[in-house]
Design a protein around this motif. Sequence first.
Motif, PDB file in Angstrom:
ATOM      1  N   GLU A 195       0.855  -1.189   0.000  1.00  0.00           N
ATOM      2  CA  GLU A 195       0.000   0.000   0.000  1.00  0.00           C
ATOM      3  C   GLU A 195       0.893   1.242   0.000  1.00  0.00           C
ATOM      4  O   GLU A 195       1.869   1.317   0.745  1.00  0.00           O
ATOM      5  CB  GLU A 195      -0.895  -0.020   1.249  1.00  0.00           C
ATOM      6  N   GLU A 196       0.528   2.216  -0.819  1.00  0.00           N
ATOM      7  CA  GLU A 196       1.372   3.406  -0.932  1.00  0.00           C
ATOM      8  C   GLU A 196       1.087   4.412   0.176  1.00  0.00           C
ATOM      9  O   GLU A 196      -0.041   4.544   0.635  1.00  0.00           O
ATOM     10  CB  GLU A 196       1.129   4.090  -2.275  1.00  0.00           C
ATOM     11  N   ALA A 238      -2.330   9.257   7.785  1.00  0.00           N
ATOM     12  CA  ALA A 238      -2.580   8.004   7.077  1.00  0.00           C
ATOM     13  C   ALA A 238      -2.385   6.849   8.049  1.00  0.00           C
ATOM     14  O   ALA A 238      -1.263   6.577   8.465  1.00  0.00           O
ATOM     15  CB  ALA A 238      -1.620   7.873   5.902  1.00  0.00           C
ATOM     16  N   PRO A 239      -3.479   6.164   8.429  1.00  0.00           N
ATOM     17  CA  PRO A 239      -3.359   5.081   9.416  1.00  0.00           C
ATOM     18  C   PRO A 239      -2.415   3.964   8.977  1.00  0.00           C
ATOM     19  O   PRO A 239      -1.880   3.254   9.830  1.00  0.00           O
ATOM     20  CB  PRO A 239      -4.795   4.548   9.531  1.00  0.00           C
ATOM     21  N   VAL A 240      -2.167   3.801   7.650  1.00  0.00           N
ATOM     22  CA  VAL A 240      -1.246   2.745   7.206  1.00  0.00           C
ATOM     23  C   VAL A 240       0.159   2.977   7.782  1.00  0.00           C
ATOM     24  O   VAL A 240       0.902   2.029   8.027  1.00  0.00           O
ATOM     25  CB  VAL A 240      -1.220   2.622   5.654  1.00  0.00           C
ATOM     26  N   VAL A 241       0.495   4.236   8.029  1.00  0.00           N
ATOM     27  CA  VAL A 241       1.798   4.546   8.637  1.00  0.00           C
ATOM     28  C   VAL A 241       1.638   4.528  10.159  1.00  0.00           C
ATOM     29  O   VAL A 241       1.362   5.540  10.793  1.00  0.00           O
ATOM     30  CB  VAL A 241       2.349   5.910   8.153  1.00  0.00           C
ATOM     31  N   THR A 242       1.792   3.352  10.740  1.00  0.00           N
ATOM     32  CA  THR A 242       1.701   3.213  12.201  1.00  0.00           C
ATOM     33  C   THR A 242       2.950   3.835  12.831  1.00  0.00           C
ATOM     34  O   THR A 242       3.906   4.167  12.118  1.00  0.00           O
ATOM     35  CB  THR A 242       1.672   1.726  12.580  1.00  0.00           C
ATOM     36  N   ASP A 243       2.968   3.966  14.142  1.00  0.00           N
ATOM     37  CA  ASP A 243       4.146   4.538  14.813  1.00  0.00           C
ATOM     38  C   ASP A 243       5.403   3.735  14.490  1.00  0.00           C
ATOM     39  O   ASP A 243       6.485   4.293  14.298  1.00  0.00           O
ATOM     40  CB  ASP A 243       3.938   4.578  16.333  1.00  0.00           C
ATOM     41  N   THR A 244       5.251   2.412  14.442  1.00  0.00           N
ATOM     42  CA  THR A 244       6.416   1.555  14.158  1.00  0.00           C
ATOM     43  C   THR A 244       6.921   1.803  12.736  1.00  0.00           C
ATOM     44  O   THR A 244       8.128   1.935  12.508  1.00  0.00           O
ATOM     45  CB  THR A 244       6.010   0.057  14.277  1.00  0.00           C
ATOM     46  N   ILE A 245       5.990   1.892  11.782  1.00  0.00           N
ATOM     47  CA  ILE A 245       6.414   2.123  10.395  1.00  0.00           C
ATOM     48  C   ILE A 245       7.018   3.526  10.268  1.00  0.00           C
ATOM     49  O   ILE A 245       8.027   3.725   9.595  1.00  0.00           O
ATOM     50  CB  ILE A 245       5.230   1.912   9.421  1.00  0.00           C
ATOM     51  N   GLY A 275       7.933   8.835  -1.719  1.00  0.00           N
ATOM     52  CA  GLY A 275       6.775   8.026  -2.096  1.00  0.00           C
ATOM     53  C   GLY A 275       7.120   6.597  -1.720  1.00  0.00           C
ATOM     54  O   GLY A 275       8.129   6.064  -2.164  1.00  0.00           O
ATOM     55  N   LEU A 276       6.323   5.974  -0.861  1.00  0.00           N
ATOM     56  CA  LEU A 276       6.684   4.671  -0.300  1.00  0.00           C
ATOM     57  C   LEU A 276       5.689   3.598  -0.678  1.00  0.00           C
ATOM     58  O   LEU A 276       4.500   3.876  -0.840  1.00  0.00           O
ATOM     59  CB  LEU A 276       6.688   4.757   1.234  1.00  0.00           C
ATOM     60  N   MET A 277       6.190   2.376  -0.805  1.00  0.00           N
ATOM     61  CA  MET A 277       5.307   1.218  -0.856  1.00  0.00           C
ATOM     62  C   MET A 277       5.534   0.482   0.463  1.00  0.00           C
ATOM     63  O   MET A 277       6.669   0.123   0.797  1.00  0.00           O
ATOM     64  CB  MET A 277       5.653   0.317  -2.045  1.00  0.00           C
ATOM     65  N   ILE A 278       4.459   0.315   1.229  1.00  0.00           N
ATOM     66  CA  ILE A 278       4.555  -0.376   2.517  1.00  0.00           C
ATOM     67  C   ILE A 278       4.071  -1.814   2.297  1.00  0.00           C
ATOM     68  O   ILE A 278       2.890  -2.027   1.984  1.00  0.00           O
ATOM     69  CB  ILE A 278       3.651   0.286   3.584  1.00  0.00           C
ATOM     70  N   ALA A 279       4.971  -2.774   2.472  1.00  0.00           N
ATOM     71  CA  ALA A 279       4.604  -4.179   2.264  1.00  0.00           C
ATOM     72  C   ALA A 279       3.720  -4.662   3.415  1.00  0.00           C
ATOM     73  O   ALA A 279       3.648  -4.012   4.465  1.00  0.00           O
ATOM     74  CB  ALA A 279       5.870  -5.033   2.174  1.00  0.00           C
ATOM     75  N   ALA A 280       3.075  -5.814   3.212  1.00  0.00           N
ATOM     76  CA  ALA A 280       2.156  -6.332   4.229  1.00  0.00           C
ATOM     77  C   ALA A 280       2.847  -6.515   5.581  1.00  0.00           C
ATOM     78  O   ALA A 280       2.228  -6.340   6.632  1.00  0.00           O
ATOM     79  CB  ALA A 280       1.568  -7.648   3.747  1.00  0.00           C
ATOM     80  N   ASP A 281       4.158  -6.822   5.579  1.00  0.00           N
ATOM     81  CA  ASP A 281       4.865  -6.996   6.855  1.00  0.00           C
ATOM     82  C   ASP A 281       5.377  -5.671   7.428  1.00  0.00           C
ATOM     83  O   ASP A 281       6.121  -5.655   8.407  1.00  0.00           O
ATOM     84  CB  ASP A 281       6.022  -7.985   6.679  1.00  0.00           C
TER      85      ASP A 281
END
Length: 432
Positions: A195-196, A238-245, A275-281
């Motif tokens: 997810e970008e 953007a919730p996809v970017v969690t604190d850990t990410i 511009g990032l692609m965040i993998a499922a892991d």
Amino acid sequence: MKNTVLVIGSGGREHALAWRLAQSETVKYTYVAPGNAGTATEANMENVNLDIADFIQIENFCRQQNVDLVVVGPEQPLVAGIVDHLTEAGIACFGPSAAAAQLEGSKAFAKAFLKRYAIPTAAYEVFTEVEAACTYLQQQSFPQVIKADGLAAGKGVVIVQDIPQAEAVVKDMLADNKFGDAGSRIVIEEFLQGEEASFICMADGKDFISMATSQDHKARDDGDQGPNTGGMGAYSPAPVVTDTIHQRVVDEVIKPTLEGMQTEGMPFTGFLYAGLMIAADGTPKVLEFNVRFGDPETQPIMMRLKSPLDQLCLAAVKQELGTEAIEWDQRFALGVVMAEQGYPEAYQSGHAITGLESLEQWQDCKVFHAGTKVNDGKTVTAGGRVLCVCAVDESLQQAQQKAYAGLAKIQWGSAYFRQDIGAKGIRHLSES
Ligand code: AMP
Ligand code: GLY
């Protein structure tokens, strides 16, 4: 002392930057060159008809008006050296030098840089010859991603599904010069799943401040279908970017990039956009760098920025960002782009837009203009992306509802917009 500011550009990003700058208590007046119908009507703001490729004209204007700070929106003048020119002339200009702007100006430069510093990105090769590129493609699995090396206004990237399509794209770019000089060199890279997200920070050469996270919607149609565009809507955070990410991006991407640029004698000052692609892991990989703020990410992010933007930019120009703090509205902001039907390909312009005035009194809702101009006293469309209707609210869902309610008040015959901006974020929040 109060600052006179000049914003360079004419899109939604520039309207949002100028609007936020103009609200700072330390900003006296804001000029926008060349601006649009939105910046023409803001208080304490004025459009100036300067050629943004003519740095001497800009320098002269800055001297005449005693401009204290120039903020550059688009990439072209940055890549062409506007910051070097104005800095040399003693004018504070927030943005990267031409050398540092290569991170966006040349994808081959960016990929080689990422490789040198072991910053995670897709595996790739660079080609200048059709035959070598086609031989390489025959050994790859599909999809693959083919990118023109230079600036191509967001249109120089094609995801190819098989060898015939790949060969046609390679020929278009390398032999038929579809992208002019920008395509005389191409990058072919591995297709990344995930997810970008857009990660944008302000840097002063050594230190940086992260901007709020955001997610763009690059594809034109609902469900991320259709051709790639400059961006059809965005929300923040953007919730996809969690604190850990977030921490991983800082440690694995942003810090090594700024350190590497410093080591190579081209310290990066300005907005750095990964511009990032965040993998499922949760592994982030760099898809691209931009050396400026994103459009439309700027619009929702500026809705949330509470700190005075002029002070942050001036601190960065003086390499004093390390001591600055940044404050955000903790609520969600979301913006939906209204475009002309047909964008990003052929589209019409000159259509009169109605309903804009009915939103003027809405709280926490703001319409940023992009391709608009005033014709005979009427606001008319004058570009592919026309407006970005933004709203702020307690939840992402409420911000989404408010933005779409605002959008429903605005009309012209051939308006087009996505109906699902924010859907992915809402899904993330409901799963967490
Ligand atoms: P870029 O201008 O390099 O960010 O590419 C434009 C868009 O193409 C990105 O926002 C992605 O949606 C897509 N894209 C670019 N590179 C890749 C890749 N390696 N894998 C998957 N999608 C990609
Ligand atoms: N919204 C993507 C960009 O500004 O490049």
